[in-house]
Design an enzyme around this catalytic site. Structure first.
Site, short mmCIF file in Angstrom:
data_model
loop_
_atom_site.label_atom_id
_atom_site.label_comp_id
_atom_site.label_asym_id
_atom_site.label_seq_id
_atom_site.Cartn_x
_atom_site.Cartn_y
_atom_site.Cartn_z
N HIS A 95 0.71 -1.23 -0.02
CA HIS A 95 0.02 0.15 -0.22
C HIS A 95 0.89 1.15 0.10
O HIS A 95 1.92 0.99 0.60
CB HIS A 95 -0.69 -0.04 1.52
CG HIS A 95 -2.04 1.03 1.19
ND1 HIS A 95 -1.53 2.12 1.69
CD2 HIS A 95 -3.18 1.05 1.15
CE1 HIS A 95 -2.82 3.04 1.60
NE2 HIS A 95 -3.80 2.18 1.53
N ASP A 105 3.41 -4.19 8.30
CA ASP A 105 2.17 -3.23 7.97
C ASP A 105 1.03 -4.47 8.20
O ASP A 105 0.94 -5.31 7.36
CB ASP A 105 2.15 -2.80 6.52
CG ASP A 105 0.91 -2.26 6.25
OD1 ASP A 105 -0.18 -2.22 7.22
OD2 ASP A 105 0.83 -1.71 5.01
N GLN A 152 -4.05 -5.16 7.41
CA GLN A 152 -5.11 -6.11 6.73
C GLN A 152 -5.52 -7.68 7.62
O GLN A 152 -6.00 -8.36 7.08
CB GLN A 152 -4.86 -6.22 5.28
CG GLN A 152 -5.12 -5.19 4.45
CD GLN A 152 -6.60 -4.40 4.39
OE1 GLN A 152 -7.72 -5.20 4.75
NE2 GLN A 152 -6.76 -3.14 4.14
N LYS A 170 -9.78 -0.64 10.75
CA LYS A 170 -10.14 -2.03 9.93
C LYS A 170 -10.37 -2.94 10.54
O LYS A 170 -10.57 -4.23 10.38
CB LYS A 170 -8.56 -2.28 9.11
CG LYS A 170 -8.04 -1.18 8.42
CD LYS A 170 -8.05 -1.18 7.19
CE LYS A 170 -7.15 -0.23 6.26
NZ LYS A 170 -7.74 0.37 5.06
N CYS A 214 -4.79 2.24 -3.50
CA CYS A 214 -3.52 3.07 -3.06
C CYS A 214 -2.37 1.85 -3.31
O CYS A 214 -1.38 1.78 -2.22
CB CYS A 214 -3.52 3.07 -1.70
SG CYS A 214 -4.76 4.51 -1.11
C1 LIG Z 1 -2.20 -2.79 3.80
C2 LIG Z 1 -2.51 -1.32 4.44
N1 LIG Z 1 -1.60 -0.67 4.71
C3 LIG Z 1 -1.98 0.58 5.20
C4 LIG Z 1 -3.21 1.13 5.02
C5 LIG Z 1 -3.31 2.55 5.33
O1 LIG Z 1 -4.15 2.60 6.65
P1 LIG Z 1 -4.71 4.05 7.28
O2 LIG Z 1 -5.19 4.70 5.92
O3 LIG Z 1 -5.74 3.43 8.29
O4 LIG Z 1 -3.52 4.58 7.78
C6 LIG Z 1 -4.10 0.27 4.48
C7 LIG Z 1 -5.26 1.02 4.36
O5 LIG Z 1 -6.07 0.63 3.36
C8 LIG Z 1 -3.65 -1.01 4.01
O6 LIG Z 1 -4.76 -1.73 3.55
#
Ligand SMILES: Cc1ncc(COP(=O)(O)O)c(C=O)c1O
Length: 402
Positions: free
Chosen positions: A114, A191, A194, A217, A355
């Protein structure tokens, strides 16, 4: 009405929500916990001797202890409340990166990331002269452990990777990758945005140095998340945001920092959000991981079967180890148009690049339609999706009218 937002009609059809990976719907218990805080306990934390402030502080710190247990951390100083995964990764990139990266060093990420686990590293690499390296993705949407092993070498300072891809659902072998990196003395960041709502996390067992996730999430509120870090590493981090709550002593000449975790939590935190996160943990635990995993796996297998039976649908990414995320395209149809026709039938799914633009480029597309599943979805909803898709394709002239 455990999930109030799910009980409504959209475009005259009952709402079917398949956009969990973007943000999950909130159970009543989470909404109530936050409302209760605002109605009865509303006060700033850590600052007041008065009753309300003490109650708010207690709830906030209890939430931290619950989070420590939830992820298998060892100590409350290892859980930093942030505004979400993005903020957590930026904190590490800015603070840890400034101290540890120099020209010629390498930061390793995968081709599945992402933007939240890509752009912060680009920014710190530009500042320090380090190089960002990408472990390639294959056509199934997987990153091979052999490639990871090859690209972890003496110049690599940190390996930052998503455990589960938000765009394709690929589940990476996080334990193995952390072990490989640590064998070479390389710092690791996961990260886990998910992951949190779908399977248990045990940072102690993983051995990872940093792990990041967002409450929204996992059926908690937006605007709050967690940075887990090993205490020995967090203790070395300089704050990147200064202000109230994070100091020990301030004079006009200089300031000294409070102990962890407060040192990295400048300003009034998202108190209601943290209380909502705590309620979300209670909610997930009350259902139980084995129930969640069983249900989501059943939904995933059924959705793959149903979508796979529509010949016009081309899956993007077919990872062998996959979570409840399915990306697909219909050749000659813009995902946005398909998404709009589904929305007209009450079905919410995500369209676009998720993203993950570089990943979309890898597949030679600008975006996909993405179905993401959660425990509140049903097999009947997947049947509805199949019907709605066929109807949309018929409207677009992609299926012969019968
Ligand atoms: C794998 C992953 N990393 C990071 C993020 C970013 O999360 P946030 O927008 O809650 O900071 C997301 C959000 O869709 C994501 O799916």
């Amino acid at each position: 009405m455990e999930f109030p937002a799910l009980h409504q009609k959209v475009n005259d059809a009952p709402l079917v929500y398949f956009d969990h990976a973007a943000t999950a719907q909130k159970p009543r218990k989470v909404i109530d916990a936050m409302t209760r805080y605002y109605e009865f306990d509303n006060a700033n934390v850590h600052r007041g001797v008065h009753h309300l402030s003490q109650r708010a502080t207690r709830a906030y710190e209890e939430a931290r202890m619950k989070t420590v247990r939830f992820i298998g951390a060892e100590d409350p100083s290892e859980v930093i409340f942030t505004s979400g995964t993005t903020a957590s990764i930026n904190l590490v990139a800015q603070s840890w990166g400034s101290a540890h990266l120099q020209a010629g060093d390498e930061v390793l990420v995968t081709g599945l990331e992402h933007h939240a686990n890509l752009v912060p590293w680009q920014m710190i690499c530009t500042r320090t002269g380090a190089h960002l390296k990408i472990v390639p993705v294959n056509d199934l949407g997987e990153v091979s452990t052999e490639s990871v092993a090859q690209m972890l070498h003496s110049k690599t300072r940190i390996f930052a990777f998503s455990w589960i891809s938000n765009a394709l659902g690929t589940i990476n072998p996080a334990h193995e990758w952390v072990r490989l990196a640590h064998e070479k003395g390389i710092t690791t960041l996961i990260d886990a945005a998910q992951v949190v709502a779908h399977q248990p996390i045990d940072v102690h067992n993983l051995g990872v140095d940093f792990l990041c996730f967002s409450a929204h999430k996992m059926m908690g509120p937006t605007g709050v998340g967690v940075l887990y870090g090993k205490k020995s590493i967090l203790e070395t981090l300089e704050p990147v945001v200064g202000g109230g709550d994070m100091i020990d002593e301030v004079t006009y000449e200089k300031s000294t920092w409070a102990d962890l975790p407060y040192r990295l939590e400048a300003g009034t935190p998202n108190i209601a959000g943290v209380i909502g996160l705590s309620a979300a943990i209670d909610f997930l635990e009350s259902i139980g991981w084995s129930n969640i995993e069983r249900r989501e796996s059943e939904l995933l297998q059924y959705a793959l079967l149903k979508l796979g039976s529509i010949p016009q649908i081309r899956f993007i990414g077919q990872p062998n180890n996959r979570a409840g995320v399915i990306s697909f395209v219909v050749d000659g149809v813009h995902p946005y148009d398909l998404g709009t026709l589904l929305d007209e039938q009450g079905i919410a799914l995500r369209t676009g690049h998720h993203c993950a633009q570089p990943l979309m480029h890898h597949f030679g597309i600008s975006g996909t339609c993405r179905v993401s599943l959660a425990l509140y979805n049903t097999l009947e909803e997947i049947d509805q999706l199949e019907k709605a898709l066929i109807r949309a394709l018929r409207l677009m002239g992609k299926v012969q009218a019968q």
